[in-house]
Design an enzyme around this catalytic site. Structure first.
Site, short mmCIF file in Angstrom:
data_model
loop_
_atom_site.label_atom_id
_atom_site.label_comp_id
_atom_site.label_asym_id
_atom_site.label_seq_id
_atom_site.Cartn_x
_atom_site.Cartn_y
_atom_site.Cartn_z
N CYS A 86 0.84 -1.21 0.00
CA CYS A 86 0.00 0.00 0.00
C CYS A 86 0.87 1.27 0.00
CB CYS A 86 -0.90 -0.03 1.23
SG CYS A 86 -1.67 1.54 1.65
N CYS A 103 0.43 3.67 2.89
CA CYS A 103 0.95 3.08 4.14
C CYS A 103 2.47 3.29 4.22
CB CYS A 103 0.64 1.59 4.20
SG CYS A 103 -1.11 1.17 4.15
#
Length: 339
Positions: free
Chosen positions: A237, A240
């Site tokens: 991600c 993230c």
């Protein structure tokens, strides 16, 4: 170009004689060819983003690469649709009167096919480097100018003006959207309320089981008396990867005051621990079962939870905000002070 062999042979003209290539694509090209080409670019760039990561096992490279490629594919389809539409709208206004008659539908179809293949220089992003990013963007602009020139039968200078206006419109619109996203309180409030996890604020935190790497599993209720930061994330991600170091930077300032930071991933915990260590991210690599993700209503990542000393959910962050570090700092200090 009917057979796959003929189509692959025809691709060489994209770099050797782009004018000839785009002239053929504009008049005889297929949407499916464009979609396949965009999918190939997404796979190439997606796997390029993870192949150089030493913290990922072969299985994780395959899984993370596929996920990144899927996100890129969807994003590139949206970009090509908007780009093709604007190119047709503006380009039709700049066509000379003596040009062969062309309906807007035909112009749109041609521009959509052209833009798919104009993205070819994005393949350079398989290799990492800021210089290559710049070259890729310049390459996309050059090919799109040549392509639109052929698709709409206009000269290079008008085609360049068309693409400058199109790029300006897209970038400007995106900038306004981002600005609205970050600064409009009403919009932010609606967005915040739309995530189920926001309903947890002010309530006792779900007593999930947290399993740290190499440590003893612990229930969240056993951490009362400490301020707990939980970040649900994944190595694949991009937000993230960007946000986790920021959360770590803030949490580590209060580590000696009883703040603990658990990074709960959705993949291999050992690989995630290695990822955190190599990037010097001060977080406890942990895992939780499916009930843990469900209990905190994780629908989008990163999801960052701040839990006060009494075990009450103080804040829930979905994604990243413009003032992420400032907001976390304020929430942690308030939790430590018992406010």
């Amino acid at each position: 170009m009917n057979s796959i062999k003929d189509k692959l042979a025809g691709m060489r003209w994209l770099l050797v004689k782009p004018g000839k290539f785009f002239d053929d694509v504009a008049r005889n090209g297929s949407y499916w060819d464009g979609l396949v080409f965009v999918a190939f670019l997404a796979l190439l760039v997606g796997f390029g983003a993870v192949l150089g990561d030493p913290t990922l096992s072969p299985d994780m490279v395959l899984a993370d690469g596929a996920k990144v490629a899927l996100v890129l594919f969807v994003g590139m389809l949206v970009i090509t649709a908007v780009w093709g539409l604007f190119s047709a709208l503006i380009g039709m206004k700049m066509r000379p009167r003596i040009a062969v008659a062309l309906t807007f539908k035909e112009a749109l179809q041609r521009c959509l096919r052209i833009v798919c293949f104009a993205l070819a220089p994005i393949a350079l992003l398989f290799f990492h480097g800021q210089l290559l990013v710049g070259l890729a963007l310049v390459g996309v602009l050059v090919l799109s100018v040549i392509g639109v020139s052929k698709a709409l039968s206009i000269k290079i200078i008008p085609a360049l003006i068309v693409q400058a206006l199109v790029c300006g419109s897209i970038v400007g619109g995106a900038a306004l959207a981002v600005d609205s996203f970050f600064k409009d309180p009403e919009f932010q409030a609606r967005r915040s309320r739309s995530y189920p996890a926001k309903k947890l604020i002010g309530k006792p935190a779900p007593d999930i089981l947290i399993s740290p790497t190499g440590g003893t599993p612990i229930h969240l209720s056993e951490l009362k008396g400490k301020v707990v930061i939980i970040d649900f994330w994944a190595t694949w991600c991009p937000p993230c990867r960007f946000g986790l170091p920021m959360v770590s930077e803030v949490a580590s300032k209060y580590k000696d005051k009883g703040v603990v930071f658990y990074a709960i991933g959705d993949g291999s915990i050992n690989q995630e621990k290695l990822y955190l260590e190599q990037r010097k991210i001060d977080a406890i690599a942990s895992s939780s079962n499916a009930e843990g993700f469900e209990a905190f209503m994780v629908q989008a990542i990163p999801e960052t939870i701040v839990i006060d000393k009494e075990g009450i959910v103080k804040a829930v962050h979905i994604g990243l905000s413009q003032n992420e570090k400032e907001e976390l700092t304020s929430e942690i200090e308030a939790s430590l002070a018992g406010k």
